[in-house]
Design a protein around this motif. Structure first.
Motif, PDB file in Angstrom:
ATOM      1  N   THR A 125      -6.081   3.176   1.956  1.00 51.92           N
ATOM      2  CA  THR A 125      -4.405   2.432   2.079  1.00 51.92           C
ATOM      3  C   THR A 125      -3.938   2.638   0.551  1.00 51.92           C
ATOM      4  O   THR A 125      -2.543   2.704   0.649  1.00 51.92           O
ATOM      5  CB  THR A 125      -4.489   1.225   2.540  1.00 51.92           C
TER       6      THR A 125
ATOM      7  N   CYS B 107      -2.886  -4.764   9.406  1.00 51.62           N
ATOM      8  CA  CYS B 107      -3.098  -5.150   7.807  1.00 51.62           C
ATOM      9  C   CYS B 107      -4.529  -5.528   7.746  1.00 51.62           C
ATOM     10  O   CYS B 107      -5.130  -6.583   8.218  1.00 51.62           O
ATOM     11  CB  CYS B 107      -2.321  -6.237   7.556  1.00 51.62           C
TER      12      CYS B 107
ATOM     13  N   CYS C 159       0.877  -1.111  -0.061  1.00 54.15           N
ATOM     14  CA  CYS C 159       0.066   0.104   0.133  1.00 54.15           C
ATOM     15  C   CYS C 159       0.835   1.264   0.048  1.00 54.15           C
ATOM     16  O   CYS C 159       2.012   1.199   0.439  1.00 54.15           O
ATOM     17  CB  CYS C 159      -0.926  -0.107   1.263  1.00 54.15           C
TER      18      CYS C 159
ATOM     19  N   ASN D  91      -0.096   3.863   1.438  1.00 56.24           N
ATOM     20  CA  ASN D  91      -0.183   4.242   2.791  1.00 56.24           C
ATOM     21  C   ASN D  91      -0.638   3.103   3.699  1.00 56.24           C
ATOM     22  O   ASN D  91      -1.794   2.723   4.182  1.00 56.24           O
ATOM     23  CB  ASN D  91      -1.825   5.306   2.980  1.00 56.24           C
ATOM     24  N   PRO D  92       0.438   2.423   4.041  1.00 58.68           N
ATOM     25  CA  PRO D  92       0.363   1.186   4.736  1.00 58.68           C
ATOM     26  C   PRO D  92       0.225   1.191   6.259  1.00 58.68           C
ATOM     27  O   PRO D  92       1.193   1.770   7.019  1.00 58.68           O
ATOM     28  CB  PRO D  92       1.839   0.368   4.326  1.00 58.68           C
ATOM     29  N   PRO D  93      -1.060   0.838   6.661  1.00 60.38           N
ATOM     30  CA  PRO D  93      -1.114   0.807   8.243  1.00 60.38           C
ATOM     31  C   PRO D  93      -0.209  -0.136   9.103  1.00 60.38           C
ATOM     32  O   PRO D  93       0.203   0.054  10.454  1.00 60.38           O
ATOM     33  CB  PRO D  93      -2.676   0.287   8.325  1.00 60.38           C
ATOM     34  N   CYS D  94       0.068  -1.109   8.209  1.00 65.22           N
ATOM     35  CA  CYS D  94       1.471  -2.141   9.267  1.00 65.22           C
ATOM     36  C   CYS D  94       2.363  -1.577   9.562  1.00 65.22           C
ATOM     37  O   CYS D  94       3.036  -1.711  10.534  1.00 65.22           O
ATOM     38  CB  CYS D  94       1.530  -3.114   8.154  1.00 65.22           C
TER      39      CYS D  94
END
Length: 269
Positions: free
Chosen positions: A260, A171, A131, A133-136
């Motif tokens: 994301t 994720c 992504c 904009n990766p939340p992980c």
């Protein structure tokens, strides 16, 4: 002479490796690549003139080209064999980098009552979406999960992973697997890739867009095995094949409402 904590740990780590007989050259190169991507070492030490580069790597999955079970298996096996992904046999402990998922589970909330029965029951190939904009990345306390500034690949440094599984919770795509047991006994020794490090119990792993192959001028293993069903390229390059396909055919992504901005797109028909 004074050294900071990071330098001390590197020296101590190198000493430990030498004491254990050392790692293979390929393992050290992979380690250097991870450290360079995080700004821990000079990137010039891993530069290869054949390396494939991009501003933001992306992939298009053309589901119209997956006709048989062998089409899926060939792609999944290529990834799992080259990265020593174990076959444990217990679904609750399954390790997966790329796998099949139903439309309902791959695209929840995107169902349409007029959707054709064929698409409703079509197995979709899914993997880490890398992504924008990766939340992980935001939730990882040790920076074992990080996004490469050079090309947008969301990386997983399994040496730094402490097994907290925050990244798995963060994720929204279920793209990460946790090693509940030592995976090494479950690797097919006849097919083991000695050029890629194996993992241990207690770490998370996932697809990394074959960063180690890109570094030596090769496309991801799944792309090579797909016979044109997977298209890989630079999303920021208007002349790339991946952009040409996206500009001429309708595509969609998984859970776009989350913001994301996945780098993996899907085509149907």
């Amino acid at each position: 002479m004074s050294i900071d904590r990071r330098q001390f740990l590197k020296i101590a780590g190198a000493s430990a490796l030498l004491g254990l007989g050392g790692l293979s050259t390929s393992h050290l190169l992979l380690r250097n690549s991870l450290e360079a991507a995080q700004g821990l070492t000079d990137p010039s030490v891993i530069t290869d003139p054949k390396a494939l580069v991009a501003k933001r790597w992306g992939m298009v999955v053309d589901m119209s080209k997956f006709k048989t079970e062998e089409d899926y298996k060939r792609v999944m096996d290529a990834c799992h064999h080259i990265h020593n992904v174990p076959t444990i046999g217990n679904p609750k402990e399954e390790i997966k980098w790329i796998w099949k998922e139903t439309y309902e589970h791959a695209f929840p909330g995107q169902e349409d009552k007029f959707l054709s029965e064929e698409i409703k029951h079509l197995p979709f190939l899914v993997l880490c979406n890398h992504c924008e904009n990766p939340p992980c990345v935001r939730v990882c306390p040790t920076k074992a999960t990080f996004k490469r500034k050079s090309d947008g690949i969301v990386m997983m440094d399994m040496h730094r992973c402490i097994g907290c599984r925050f990244c798995m919770a963060g994720c929204p795509y279920g793209a990460r697997s946790f090693n509940y047991r030592d995976p090494r006994p479950f690797i097919d020794k006849e097919k083991e890739n000695l050029e890629f490090p194996t993992r241990m119990k207690g770490v998370v792993e996932k697809c990394t867009f074959c960063y180690e192959r890109l570094a030596v001028g090769l496309k991801p293993a799944c792309v090579e095995a797909s016979k044109g069903a997977l298209i890989f390229g630079d999303l920021e390059d208007t002349n790339s094949e991946v952009r040409r396909v996206l500009s001429t055919r309708y595509s969609f992504r998984r859970k776009p409402e989350l913001g994301t901005h996945p780098s993996v797109y899907y085509l149907i028909g």
